[in-house]
Motif scaffolding. Structure first.
Motif, PDB file in Angstrom:
ATOM      1  N   THR A 166       0.848  -1.193   0.000  1.00  9.60           N
ATOM      2  CA  THR A 166       0.000   0.000   0.000  1.00  9.60           C
ATOM      3  C   THR A 166       0.889   1.251   0.000  1.00  9.60           C
ATOM      4  OG1 THR A 166      -0.104   0.030   2.431  1.00  9.60           O
ATOM      5  CG2 THR A 166      -1.876  -1.132   1.256  1.00  9.60           C
ATOM      6  N   PHE A 167       0.334   2.348  -0.517  1.00 11.69           N
ATOM      7  CA  PHE A 167       1.041   3.619  -0.470  1.00 11.69           C
ATOM      8  C   PHE A 167       0.742   4.304   0.864  1.00 11.69           C
ATOM      9  CE2 PHE A 167       1.034   3.115  -5.118  1.00 11.69           C
ATOM     10  CZ  PHE A 167       2.361   3.460  -5.401  1.00 11.69           C
ATOM     11  N   ASP A 168       1.792   4.814   1.498  1.00 12.00           N
ATOM     12  CA  ASP A 168       1.646   5.508   2.776  1.00 12.00           C
ATOM     13  C   ASP A 168       2.491   6.766   2.773  1.00 12.00           C
ATOM     14  OD1 ASP A 168       0.014   3.622   4.519  1.00 12.00           O
ATOM     15  OD2 ASP A 168       1.629   2.272   3.897  1.00 12.00           O
ATOM     16  N   GLU A 169       2.097   7.742   3.591  1.00  9.93           N
ATOM     17  CA  GLU A 169       2.869   8.974   3.721  1.00  9.93           C
ATOM     18  C   GLU A 169       4.065   8.724   4.629  1.00  9.93           C
ATOM     19  OE1 GLU A 169       0.729  12.460   4.768  1.00  9.93           O
ATOM     20  OE2 GLU A 169      -0.915  12.078   3.367  1.00  9.93           O
ATOM     21  N   GLU A 170       5.238   9.132   4.171  1.00 12.24           N
ATOM     22  CA  GLU A 170       6.466   8.950   4.929  1.00 12.24           C
ATOM     23  C   GLU A 170       7.278  10.235   4.923  1.00 12.24           C
ATOM     24  OE1 GLU A 170       6.566   6.260   6.445  1.00 12.24           O
ATOM     25  OE2 GLU A 170       5.493   4.763   5.248  1.00 12.24           O
ATOM     26  N   GLU A 171       8.159  10.374   5.909  1.00 12.20           N
ATOM     27  CA  GLU A 171       9.089  11.494   5.969  1.00 12.20           C
ATOM     28  C   GLU A 171      10.512  10.957   5.921  1.00 12.20           C
ATOM     29  OE1 GLU A 171       8.576  14.032   9.297  1.00 12.20           O
ATOM     30  OE2 GLU A 171       6.503  14.545   8.823  1.00 12.20           O
ATOM     31  N   LYS A 172      11.357  11.621   5.166  1.00 15.99           N
ATOM     32  CA  LYS A 172      12.761  11.250   5.044  1.00 15.99           C
ATOM     33  C   LYS A 172      13.623  12.490   5.234  1.00 15.99           C
ATOM     34  CE  LYS A 172      11.576   7.126   3.359  1.00 15.99           C
ATOM     35  NZ  LYS A 172      11.850   5.838   4.032  1.00 15.99           N
ATOM     36  N   ILE A 173      14.860  12.278   5.645  1.00 13.96           N
ATOM     37  CA  ILE A 173      15.839  13.361   5.654  1.00 13.96           C
ATOM     38  C   ILE A 173      16.958  12.964   4.701  1.00 13.96           C
ATOM     39  CG2 ILE A 173      17.537  14.671   6.973  1.00 13.96           C
ATOM     40  CD1 ILE A 173      15.764  14.394   9.393  1.00 13.96           C
ATOM     41  N   TRP A 174      17.078  13.698   3.607  1.00 12.58           N
ATOM     42  CA  TRP A 174      18.112  13.426   2.608  1.00 12.58           C
ATOM     43  C   TRP A 174      19.133  14.551   2.659  1.00 12.58           C
ATOM     44  CZ3 TRP A 174      16.922  10.656  -2.575  1.00 12.58           C
ATOM     45  CH2 TRP A 174      16.197   9.476  -2.312  1.00 12.58           C
ATOM     46  N   ILE A 175      20.405  14.171   2.659  1.00 15.25           N
ATOM     47  CA  ILE A 175      21.496  15.143   2.678  1.00 15.25           C
ATOM     48  C   ILE A 175      22.170  15.160   1.316  1.00 15.25           C
ATOM     49  CG2 ILE A 175      23.678  15.801   3.753  1.00 15.25           C
ATOM     50  CD1 ILE A 175      22.682  14.356   6.291  1.00 15.25           C
ATOM     51  N   LEU A 176      22.176  16.329   0.679  1.00 13.10           N
ATOM     52  CA  LEU A 176      22.773  16.481  -0.644  1.00 13.10           C
ATOM     53  C   LEU A 176      24.051  17.299  -0.554  1.00 13.10           C
ATOM     54  CD1 LEU A 176      19.954  15.435  -1.432  1.00 13.10           C
ATOM     55  CD2 LEU A 176      19.968  17.049  -3.332  1.00 13.10           C
ATOM     56  N   GLU A 177      25.024  16.950  -1.385  1.00 19.75           N
ATOM     57  CA  GLU A 177      26.293  17.674  -1.428  1.00 19.75           C
ATOM     58  C   GLU A 177      26.503  18.266  -2.818  1.00 19.75           C
ATOM     59  OE1 GLU A 177      30.996  16.522  -1.126  1.00 19.75           O
ATOM     60  OE2 GLU A 177      29.706  15.950   0.552  1.00 19.75           O
ATOM     61  N   TYR A 178      27.011  19.487  -2.843  1.00 19.51           N
ATOM     62  CA  TYR A 178      27.266  20.179  -4.106  1.00 19.51           C
ATOM     63  C   TYR A 178      28.651  19.799  -4.608  1.00 19.51           C
ATOM     64  CZ  TYR A 178      26.978  24.031  -7.497  1.00 19.51           C
ATOM     65  OH  TYR A 178      26.918  24.792  -8.638  1.00 19.51           O
ATOM     66  N   THR A 179      28.704  18.989  -5.671  1.00 20.85           N
ATOM     67  CA  THR A 179      29.966  18.448  -6.194  1.00 20.85           C
ATOM     68  C   THR A 179      30.053  18.652  -7.699  1.00 20.85           C
ATOM     69  OG1 THR A 179      29.919  16.729  -4.466  1.00 20.85           O
ATOM     70  CG2 THR A 179      31.413  16.387  -6.340  1.00 20.85           C
ATOM     71  N   ASP A 180      31.138  19.280  -8.137  1.00 21.10           N
ATOM     72  CA  ASP A 180      31.353  19.529  -9.566  1.00 21.10           C
ATOM     73  C   ASP A 180      30.152  20.215 -10.220  1.00 21.10           C
ATOM     74  OD1 ASP A 180      33.872  18.314  -9.461  1.00 21.10           O
ATOM     75  OD2 ASP A 180      33.023  16.321  -9.818  1.00 21.10           O
TER      76      ASP A 180
END
Length: 245
Positions: free
Chosen positions: A193-207
């Motif tokens: 089933t589809f459910d609402e979720e929360e995530k924390i994604w960390i992005l880095e600025y590279t090239d």
């Protein structure tokens, strides 16, 4: 029931929620705790939400204030580098989120190598996906929609090009995550089933590109939001009152 008994019972329930049948799938090797997928788990969660409503309101209000502050700072940084403008970041994060989930569902993180740092996609392939294959398991992992992307924390590099800068985002999305047996196709953990979720994604600025560099548990959302942003003085960002801890 005296105050001590109430505290102990509440503590027991919170520990139960956080640790019983914890994490089972998704990019990063972890998604929402299976406990919350059960009807009685949801009932207990609703009851606790009512009990701790003032705390819930405080957390959301504090996050909202800090997110607005961070967006203002990003607007100033965007005067130096357009890749930091919020409209551009929001679009980029949504695209990376979707691309990574597609690669994860295909059990081939190399497909997302253009959007993920080299060490991270290789680590996830070897440590999580390949291990599930050896256990004869497959993760069905799909995104219905990304509802909201919010910047929680900035760590801006002092390089002129801003290379190496990192941003932590809270991502609210509707996703489907569950594990099946490869031979029987029986669901081993989770629900189809589809459910609402929360995530924390960390992005880095590279090239000159934003790449996914890490995934953290959503429980750390407030901690990230309360952490003081690191921004070099040379950027001359508009002075905004410092965060209180």
């Amino acid at each position: 029931m005296d105050r001590k008994q109430f505290f102990l019972i509440t503590l027991f329930i919170l520990v139960l929620l956080l640790w019983v049948d914890p994490l089972y799938a998704g990019p990063g090797g972890a998604i929402a705790k299976a406990f919350f997928k059960t009807w009685w788990g949801k009932a207990i969660l609703i009851a606790l939400t009512v009990i701790f409503l003032p705390l819930v309101i405080y957390v959301r209000l504090r996050e909202y204030i800090e997110i607005r502050r961070t967006k203002k700072q990003l607007a100033e940084i965007a005067n130096t580098n357009k890749d930091f403008s919020w409209l551009s970041l929001d679009k980029t994060v949504r695209n990376i989120f979707s691309r990574v989930y597609i690669a994860w569902n295909n059990e081939n993180m190399k497909e997302a190598s253009e959007y993920v740092s080299s060490w991270y996609w290789q680590n996830q392939q070897l440590v999580v996906l390949d291990e599930w294959k050896r256990e004869n398991l497959r993760n069905i992992c799909k995104v219905d929609k990304v509802k909201k992307v919010s910047p929680l924390y900035l760590e801006i590099s002092d390089e002129q090009t801003l290379e190496g800068s990192r941003i932590a985002f809270r991502i609210d999305a509707v996703i489907k995550d569950y594990l099946i047996n490869r031979d029987t196709f029986k669901v081993v953990k989770g629900k189809n089933t589809f459910d609402e979720e929360e995530k924390i994604w960390i992005l880095e600025y590279t090239d000159g590109r934003w790449l996914l560099d890490d995934i953290q548990d959503a429980d750390l959302s407030l901690a990230f939001a309360k952490t003081k942003n690191i921004i070099p003085e040379t950027l001359k960002v508009q002075k905004i009152p410092a965060r209180s801890n």
